[in-house]
Scaffold this motif. Structure first.
Motif, PDB file in Angstrom:
ATOM      1  N   GLN A 196      50.966  40.670  35.548  1.00 10.62           N
ATOM      2  CA  GLN A 196      50.833  39.746  36.685  1.00 10.62           C
ATOM      3  C   GLN A 196      49.446  39.822  37.301  1.00 10.62           C
ATOM      4  OE1 GLN A 196      54.002  40.646  39.405  1.00 10.62           O
ATOM      5  NE2 GLN A 196      55.614  39.840  38.063  1.00 10.62           N
ATOM      6  N   ALA A 197      48.909  41.044  37.458  1.00  7.38           N
ATOM      7  CA  ALA A 197      47.581  41.206  38.043  1.00  7.38           C
ATOM      8  C   ALA A 197      46.510  40.587  37.156  1.00  7.38           C
ATOM      9  CB  ALA A 197      47.296  42.687  38.275  1.00  7.38           C
ATOM     10  N   GLY A 224      44.031  37.501  38.050  1.00  4.01           N
ATOM     11  CA  GLY A 224      42.591  37.668  37.873  1.00  4.01           C
ATOM     12  C   GLY A 224      41.966  36.544  37.054  1.00  4.01           C
ATOM     13  N   ARG A 225      42.651  36.139  35.982  1.00  2.00           N
ATOM     14  CA  ARG A 225      42.132  35.034  35.148  1.00  2.00           C
ATOM     15  C   ARG A 225      42.135  33.717  35.898  1.00  2.00           C
ATOM     16  NH1 ARG A 225      45.373  37.606  31.208  1.00  2.00           N
ATOM     17  NH2 ARG A 225      47.002  36.011  31.497  1.00  2.00           N
ATOM     18  N   GLU A 226      43.188  33.494  36.699  1.00  2.50           N
ATOM     19  CA  GLU A 226      43.274  32.245  37.465  1.00  2.50           C
ATOM     20  C   GLU A 226      42.158  32.157  38.512  1.00  2.50           C
ATOM     21  OE1 GLU A 226      47.195  32.334  39.019  1.00  2.50           O
ATOM     22  OE2 GLU A 226      48.148  31.602  37.160  1.00  2.50           O
ATOM     23  N   LYS A 227      41.820  33.290  39.127  1.00  2.00           N
ATOM     24  CA  LYS A 227      40.766  33.297  40.131  1.00  2.00           C
ATOM     25  C   LYS A 227      39.398  33.083  39.531  1.00  2.00           C
ATOM     26  CE  LYS A 227      43.014  36.115  43.688  1.00  2.00           C
ATOM     27  NZ  LYS A 227      42.952  37.367  44.483  1.00  2.00           N
TER      28      LYS A 227
END
Length: 300
Positions: free
Chosen positions: A291-292, A296-299
């Motif tokens: 999930q983290a 991180g990839r989405e941000k």
């Protein structure tokens, strides 16, 4: 199993025995033992996880090979959280880590898990049989008003807490135990007769009583609002003789990301069912890591 021993000198001049297991570079996992144990209680679980994690365990002050403070106030929760800070700064400098704790290890770990100073450093927290004392105080007050049966049930499980406030009698009782006699107590609770001996039980029991004396009355009479700074998982032991499963219900009020799993075990499941505890711990860490990484990839 690759293991090393370290000695960490705290800012108040205590000497803590710390061990690391596995290969540096793997995800870091810190384990904190409860009362009346020392870090060896985690070794069955470490055997299950050390191939995939770099594990840190330690004897809390007053237990195992660590030094014994002279004053009761040196066992306060704020000081115990500082011990954790100084240990990870020494053996995991600048590195974030996952955290798991049992019994009094869990109670003291809550102090760090609800401290803004650890935000971003503690990646996840798995608790077994050790509520945050502040949360427990709020829960007890709520049950006293709404459900006296639950209130009295937990009170009956916690009789020993009052006994531990006695200044001379409680420590002296531990002189009546030896490793074999204590092993019979734990084996009876866990319905297993192949559990390892705690060769240090007299010291672990006698000095660990100060954990109760330093913290229970202040926290239960003056609870603070403490919110978790990381995802929290509770492994609920259905037949726990000391901590009622209902106490876990309070966590969801204080933890935004909360999960619970149940295990048909008594208080020392980390000894009697280490494979299952290790599985739940690993599963939770992997889930939160995925999930983290996704966030991180989405941000980015």
């Amino acid at each position: 199993m690759n293991t090393s021993t370290h000695w960490v000198q705290t800012s108040d001049q205590q000497r803590l025995c710390v061990k690391t297991w596995g290969q540096a570079g793997q995800p870091a996992l810190v384990l904190i033992h409860g009362y009346p144990d020392h870090q060896a209680v985690w070794e069955p679980i470490i055997a299950c996880l050390s191939e995939n994690y770099f594990i840190v365990s330690y004897d809390v002050r007053g237990a195992g090979e660590s030094s014994v403070p002279e004053k009761i106030r040196d066992y306060r929760l704020s000081r115990l959280a500082q011990d954790l800070q100084e240990i990870v700064d020494s053996v995991l400098p600048g590195q974030a880590f996952h955290l798991a704790a049992h019994d009094w290890g869990s109670i003291q770990a809550w102090e760090a898990v609800t401290s803004p100073e650890f935000k971003g450093r503690i990646l996840s927290y798995t608790t077994l049989s050790g509520p945050c004392l502040d949360h427990a105080a709020f829960w007890m007050r709520k049950q006293f008003k709404q459900n006296r049966t639950n209130f009295l049930k937990q009170l009956s499980k916690s009789w020993y807490i009052a006994a531990f406030q006695l200044p001379w009698l409680a420590p002296a009782v531990w002189n009546c135990f030896n490793p074999q006699r204590w092993n019979k107590v734990v084996s009876h609770l866990e319905h297993r007769h192949d559990l390892p001996l705690n060769e240090n039980i007299v010291k672990d029991g006698k000095y660990g009583i100060n954990l109760y004396r330093a913290n229970f009355l202040p926290r239960l009479t003056r609870p603070r609002q403490r919110f978790a700074i990381c995802p929290v998982q509770a492994i609920v032991l259905q037949y726990d003789s000391f901590v009622g499963p209902d106490l876990v219900d309070e966590i969801q009020v204080w933890a935004e990301d909360f999960s619970r799993v149940e295990l048909a075990a008594n208080h020392w499941a980390i000894l009697s069912q280490p494979e299952k505890v290790a599985h739940y711990l690993d599963q939770f860490i992997q889930q939160k890591s995925i999930q983290a990484n996704k966030i991180g990839r989405e941000k980015s």
